[in-house]
Design a protein around this motif. Sequence first.
Motif, PDB file in Angstrom:
ATOM      1  N   LEU A  75      11.055  13.059  58.404  1.00 55.16           N
ATOM      2  CA  LEU A  75       9.624  13.142  58.091  1.00 55.16           C
ATOM      3  C   LEU A  75       8.812  13.655  59.273  1.00 55.16           C
ATOM      4  CD1 LEU A  75       9.246   9.844  56.043  1.00 55.16           C
ATOM      5  CD2 LEU A  75       8.734  12.148  55.204  1.00 55.16           C
ATOM      6  N   ASN A 115       7.516  17.257  55.438  1.00 53.04           N
ATOM      7  CA  ASN A 115       7.214  16.340  54.341  1.00 53.04           C
ATOM      8  C   ASN A 115       7.585  16.935  52.990  1.00 53.04           C
ATOM      9  OD1 ASN A 115       5.241  18.258  54.018  1.00 53.04           O
ATOM     10  ND2 ASN A 115       3.509  16.883  54.299  1.00 53.04           N
ATOM     11  N   THR A 161       3.492   3.358  52.335  1.00 54.02           N
ATOM     12  CA  THR A 161       4.771   3.764  52.913  1.00 54.02           C
ATOM     13  C   THR A 161       4.909   5.287  52.919  1.00 54.02           C
ATOM     14  OG1 THR A 161       7.151   3.347  52.866  1.00 54.02           O
ATOM     15  CG2 THR A 161       6.105   3.744  50.750  1.00 54.02           C
ATOM     16  N   ASN A 162       5.612   5.796  53.909  1.00 59.71           N
ATOM     17  CA  ASN A 162       5.902   7.232  53.982  1.00 59.71           C
ATOM     18  C   ASN A 162       7.258   7.583  53.376  1.00 59.71           C
ATOM     19  OD1 ASN A 162       3.518   7.849  55.330  1.00 59.71           O
ATOM     20  ND2 ASN A 162       4.414   7.445  57.338  1.00 59.71           N
ATOM     21  N   ILE A 181       6.755  10.557  47.516  1.00 56.83           N
ATOM     22  CA  ILE A 181       7.358   9.715  48.553  1.00 56.83           C
ATOM     23  C   ILE A 181       8.867   9.843  48.457  1.00 56.83           C
ATOM     24  CG2 ILE A 181       7.681   7.339  49.357  1.00 56.83           C
ATOM     25  CD1 ILE A 181       4.887   6.734  48.190  1.00 56.83           C
TER      26      ILE A 181
END
Length: 327
Positions: A309, A313, A230-231, A259
Amino acid sequence: MKNIIIIFTGGTISMKESETTHAAIPVMSGNDILKLTPGIDKIANIDFLNFGMFPGPHMTPEKMFELSNIIKDKVTLGGYDGVVITHGTDSLEETAYLVDLTYKQSNPVVFVGSMKNSSEFGWDGPRNLMDAVNTATADESYNRGVMVVMNNEIHAASQVTKTNTHTLDTFKSVDFGPIGFVDNNKVYFYYNYTKRQYIKTKHASSIVDIIKCGCGMNNRLINFCVSSGTNGLIIEGMGRGNVPPKMVSGIENALNKNIPVVLVSRCIKGKVLDDYGYEGAGRELREKGVILGDNLNSHKARIKLIIALGYTNRIHEIKDIFEKNYY
């Protein structure tokens, strides 16, 4: 008359009941729908574009971002005074919010759909579409961001949500109410919603997950999302923004891997705050690095994190995007 382009993406407004399955499916193009909306050409000079025939659940953030770029091009290069987008109601609020976060022009952008298909008695598509075009042509609609028009009401894209599976008045802005309404082809505004953001993103990716909290849940789902790539995570917590204590280690695991974790509430109204201090409460989570998601519901918070995102980041920059002017 003003020049308006209608972008047709599908949804119930484009559907008829299949003669073989007796279930609604998208079959009508933009031209078909316009032919069933008499008098719309008297409101504005109408052009249309068929973007697709997608049911609401078939939309993706990637398609939404593509649609947002088309809207910007139609305004800046095409010279249109306003844009109307027909959309499936299941995901209408998510697409509208993504466009709102990535659109900074002043020209009106209005999303619209219908709760009944054209085979049903009382099909609300033509009336809603007329109201949307009227809203897109109103001088007072400029500089209001993206709006949603359904059931004669005008809502800010960032606040509206679908609240009922079948009623015509399903779209509500539960915290602030509609910003205006359409009556007899005339547009009226109650107030100007000013709490808008623009995020200069480069792309949109779907790999952001939502986890809803329930009593006694643990870190299992969070750890699975982290290990499977997952981002970002949206945690739909309880009340003000609190989670069962056994979920905390999973949240720490995500944060330790850089994250971003955004906390919202499963309540339908109100925003999250860090005013509780027990284990799993908002204060502890925020001190660990969890980002507070204001009054956004989980699926809109997901859209916002996806767009954030696409811009950065860096956790502190994402935190600023969510929490700037928060208190």
